[in-house]
Motif scaffolding. Structure first.
Motif, PDB file in Angstrom:
ATOM      1  N   ILE A   1       0.835  -1.206   0.000  1.00 38.37           N
ATOM      2  CA  ILE A   1       0.000   0.000   0.000  1.00 38.37           C
ATOM      3  C   ILE A   1       0.874   1.263   0.000  1.00 38.37           C
ATOM      4  O   ILE A   1       0.481   2.302  -0.525  1.00 38.37           O
ATOM      5  CB  ILE A   1      -0.944  -0.024   1.227  1.00 38.37           C
ATOM      6  CG1 ILE A   1      -2.031   1.024   1.135  1.00 38.37           C
ATOM      7  CG2 ILE A   1      -0.187   0.136   2.531  1.00 38.37           C
ATOM      8  CD1 ILE A   1      -3.233   0.575   0.401  1.00 38.37           C
TER       9      ILE A   1
ATOM     10  N   ILE B   1      -3.238   6.567  -3.871  1.00 38.20           N
ATOM     11  CA  ILE B   1      -4.203   6.702  -2.783  1.00 38.20           C
ATOM     12  C   ILE B   1      -3.744   7.873  -1.918  1.00 38.20           C
ATOM     13  O   ILE B   1      -2.546   8.175  -1.844  1.00 38.20           O
ATOM     14  CB  ILE B   1      -4.346   5.412  -1.944  1.00 38.20           C
ATOM     15  CG1 ILE B   1      -3.049   5.069  -1.218  1.00 38.20           C
ATOM     16  CG2 ILE B   1      -4.836   4.250  -2.785  1.00 38.20           C
ATOM     17  CD1 ILE B   1      -3.237   4.015  -0.158  1.00 38.20           C
TER      18      ILE B   1
ATOM     19  N   PHE C   1       4.243  10.606   6.334  1.00 39.00           N
ATOM     20  CA  PHE C   1       2.798  10.891   6.331  1.00 39.00           C
ATOM     21  C   PHE C   1       2.190  10.358   7.622  1.00 39.00           C
ATOM     22  O   PHE C   1       2.723   9.438   8.261  1.00 39.00           O
ATOM     23  CB  PHE C   1       2.127  10.256   5.103  1.00 39.00           C
ATOM     24  CG  PHE C   1       2.450   8.798   4.892  1.00 39.00           C
ATOM     25  CD1 PHE C   1       1.666   7.802   5.441  1.00 39.00           C
ATOM     26  CD2 PHE C   1       3.566   8.419   4.143  1.00 39.00           C
ATOM     27  CE1 PHE C   1       1.966   6.462   5.255  1.00 39.00           C
ATOM     28  CE2 PHE C   1       3.886   7.076   3.950  1.00 39.00           C
ATOM     29  CZ  PHE C   1       3.082   6.097   4.507  1.00 39.00           C
TER      30      PHE C   1
ATOM     31  N   ASN D   1       9.060  -1.761  13.451  1.00 45.58           N
ATOM     32  CA  ASN D   1       8.610  -3.139  13.605  1.00 45.58           C
ATOM     33  C   ASN D   1       9.206  -3.963  12.471  1.00 45.58           C
ATOM     34  O   ASN D   1       9.156  -3.550  11.312  1.00 45.58           O
ATOM     35  CB  ASN D   1       7.082  -3.214  13.571  1.00 45.58           C
ATOM     36  CG  ASN D   1       6.445  -2.477  14.739  1.00 45.58           C
ATOM     37  OD1 ASN D   1       7.013  -2.456  15.827  1.00 45.58           O
ATOM     38  ND2 ASN D   1       5.291  -1.877  14.521  1.00 45.58           N
TER      39      ASN D   1
ATOM     40  N   SER E   1       3.209  -5.110   9.777  1.00 42.19           N
ATOM     41  CA  SER E   1       2.037  -5.460   8.968  1.00 42.19           C
ATOM     42  C   SER E   1       2.156  -4.975   7.528  1.00 42.19           C
ATOM     43  O   SER E   1       1.441  -5.464   6.657  1.00 42.19           O
ATOM     44  CB  SER E   1       0.766  -4.890   9.604  1.00 42.19           C
ATOM     45  OG  SER E   1       0.819  -3.484   9.665  1.00 42.19           O
TER      46      SER E   1
ATOM     47  N   HIS F   1       9.558   1.137   7.339  1.00 45.41           N
ATOM     48  CA  HIS F   1       8.992   2.405   7.824  1.00 45.41           C
ATOM     49  C   HIS F   1       9.381   2.612   9.276  1.00 45.41           C
ATOM     50  O   HIS F   1       9.471   1.661  10.055  1.00 45.41           O
ATOM     51  CB  HIS F   1       7.473   2.435   7.671  1.00 45.41           C
ATOM     52  CG  HIS F   1       6.757   1.239   8.230  1.00 45.41           C
ATOM     53  ND1 HIS F   1       6.703   0.050   7.550  1.00 45.41           N
ATOM     54  CD2 HIS F   1       6.081   1.048   9.379  1.00 45.41           C
ATOM     55  CE1 HIS F   1       6.011  -0.829   8.259  1.00 45.41           C
ATOM     56  NE2 HIS F   1       5.633  -0.247   9.393  1.00 45.41           N
TER      57      HIS F   1
END
Ligand code: 5GP
Length: 116
Positions: free
Chosen positions: A7, A16, A30, A89, A97, A102
């Motif tokens: 995504i 998106i 963001f 993570n 996830s 990130h």
């Protein structure tokens, strides 16, 4: 690119929407769509890298640029003086996830330790 699309590629490509707070040639930042603190921003490399574990020796420049982008975001969002937490993570046990590297920048409240 070696890793699967996520995504975040769509956010980078503006396919998106995202509430972008900082951008340079290599990084994008963001607001997280499910904030866990009053300020919760994700800082990502525009180049697809799966996570911390997949960083290679040749990635030292982008790794450093990501940390510098965190500093920009923190100053821009007035977190630098009060403090904030930076989280990466990594993999299943790390709770990752989205398989695009990130750094979570969390601030605006007192953080607790240890994390869950
Ligand atoms: P992870 O669990 O991989 O460390 O973090 C992924 C983060 O991405 C989560 O905090 C999640 O809320 C955020 N996220 C997932 N999809 C989107 C999205 O489409 N837009 C934004 N802004 N954040 C997202």
């Amino acid at each position: 690119m070696s890793e699967a699309s996520t995504i975040f590629d769509k956010i980078i490509a503006r396919e998106i929407p995202a509430d972008i707070v900082y951008e340079n040639d290599d990084c994008l930042a963001f607001h997280d769509i499910q904030p866990q603190a009053p300020v919760h921003v994700l800082v990502i490399p525009k180049r697809r890298i799966e996570n911390v574990a997949s960083l290679q020796d040749g990635d030292s420049e982008i790794a450093g640029k990501l940390l510098l982008a965190v500093g920009h975001v923190a100053r821009q969002l007035n977190l630098a003086e009060t403090g904030y937490r930076v989280v990466a993570n990594c993999g299943a046990d790390g709770g990752q996830s989205v398989d695009h590297l990130h750094l979570h920048v969390l601030g605006g409240r007192q953080m607790k330790w240890p994390p869950g």
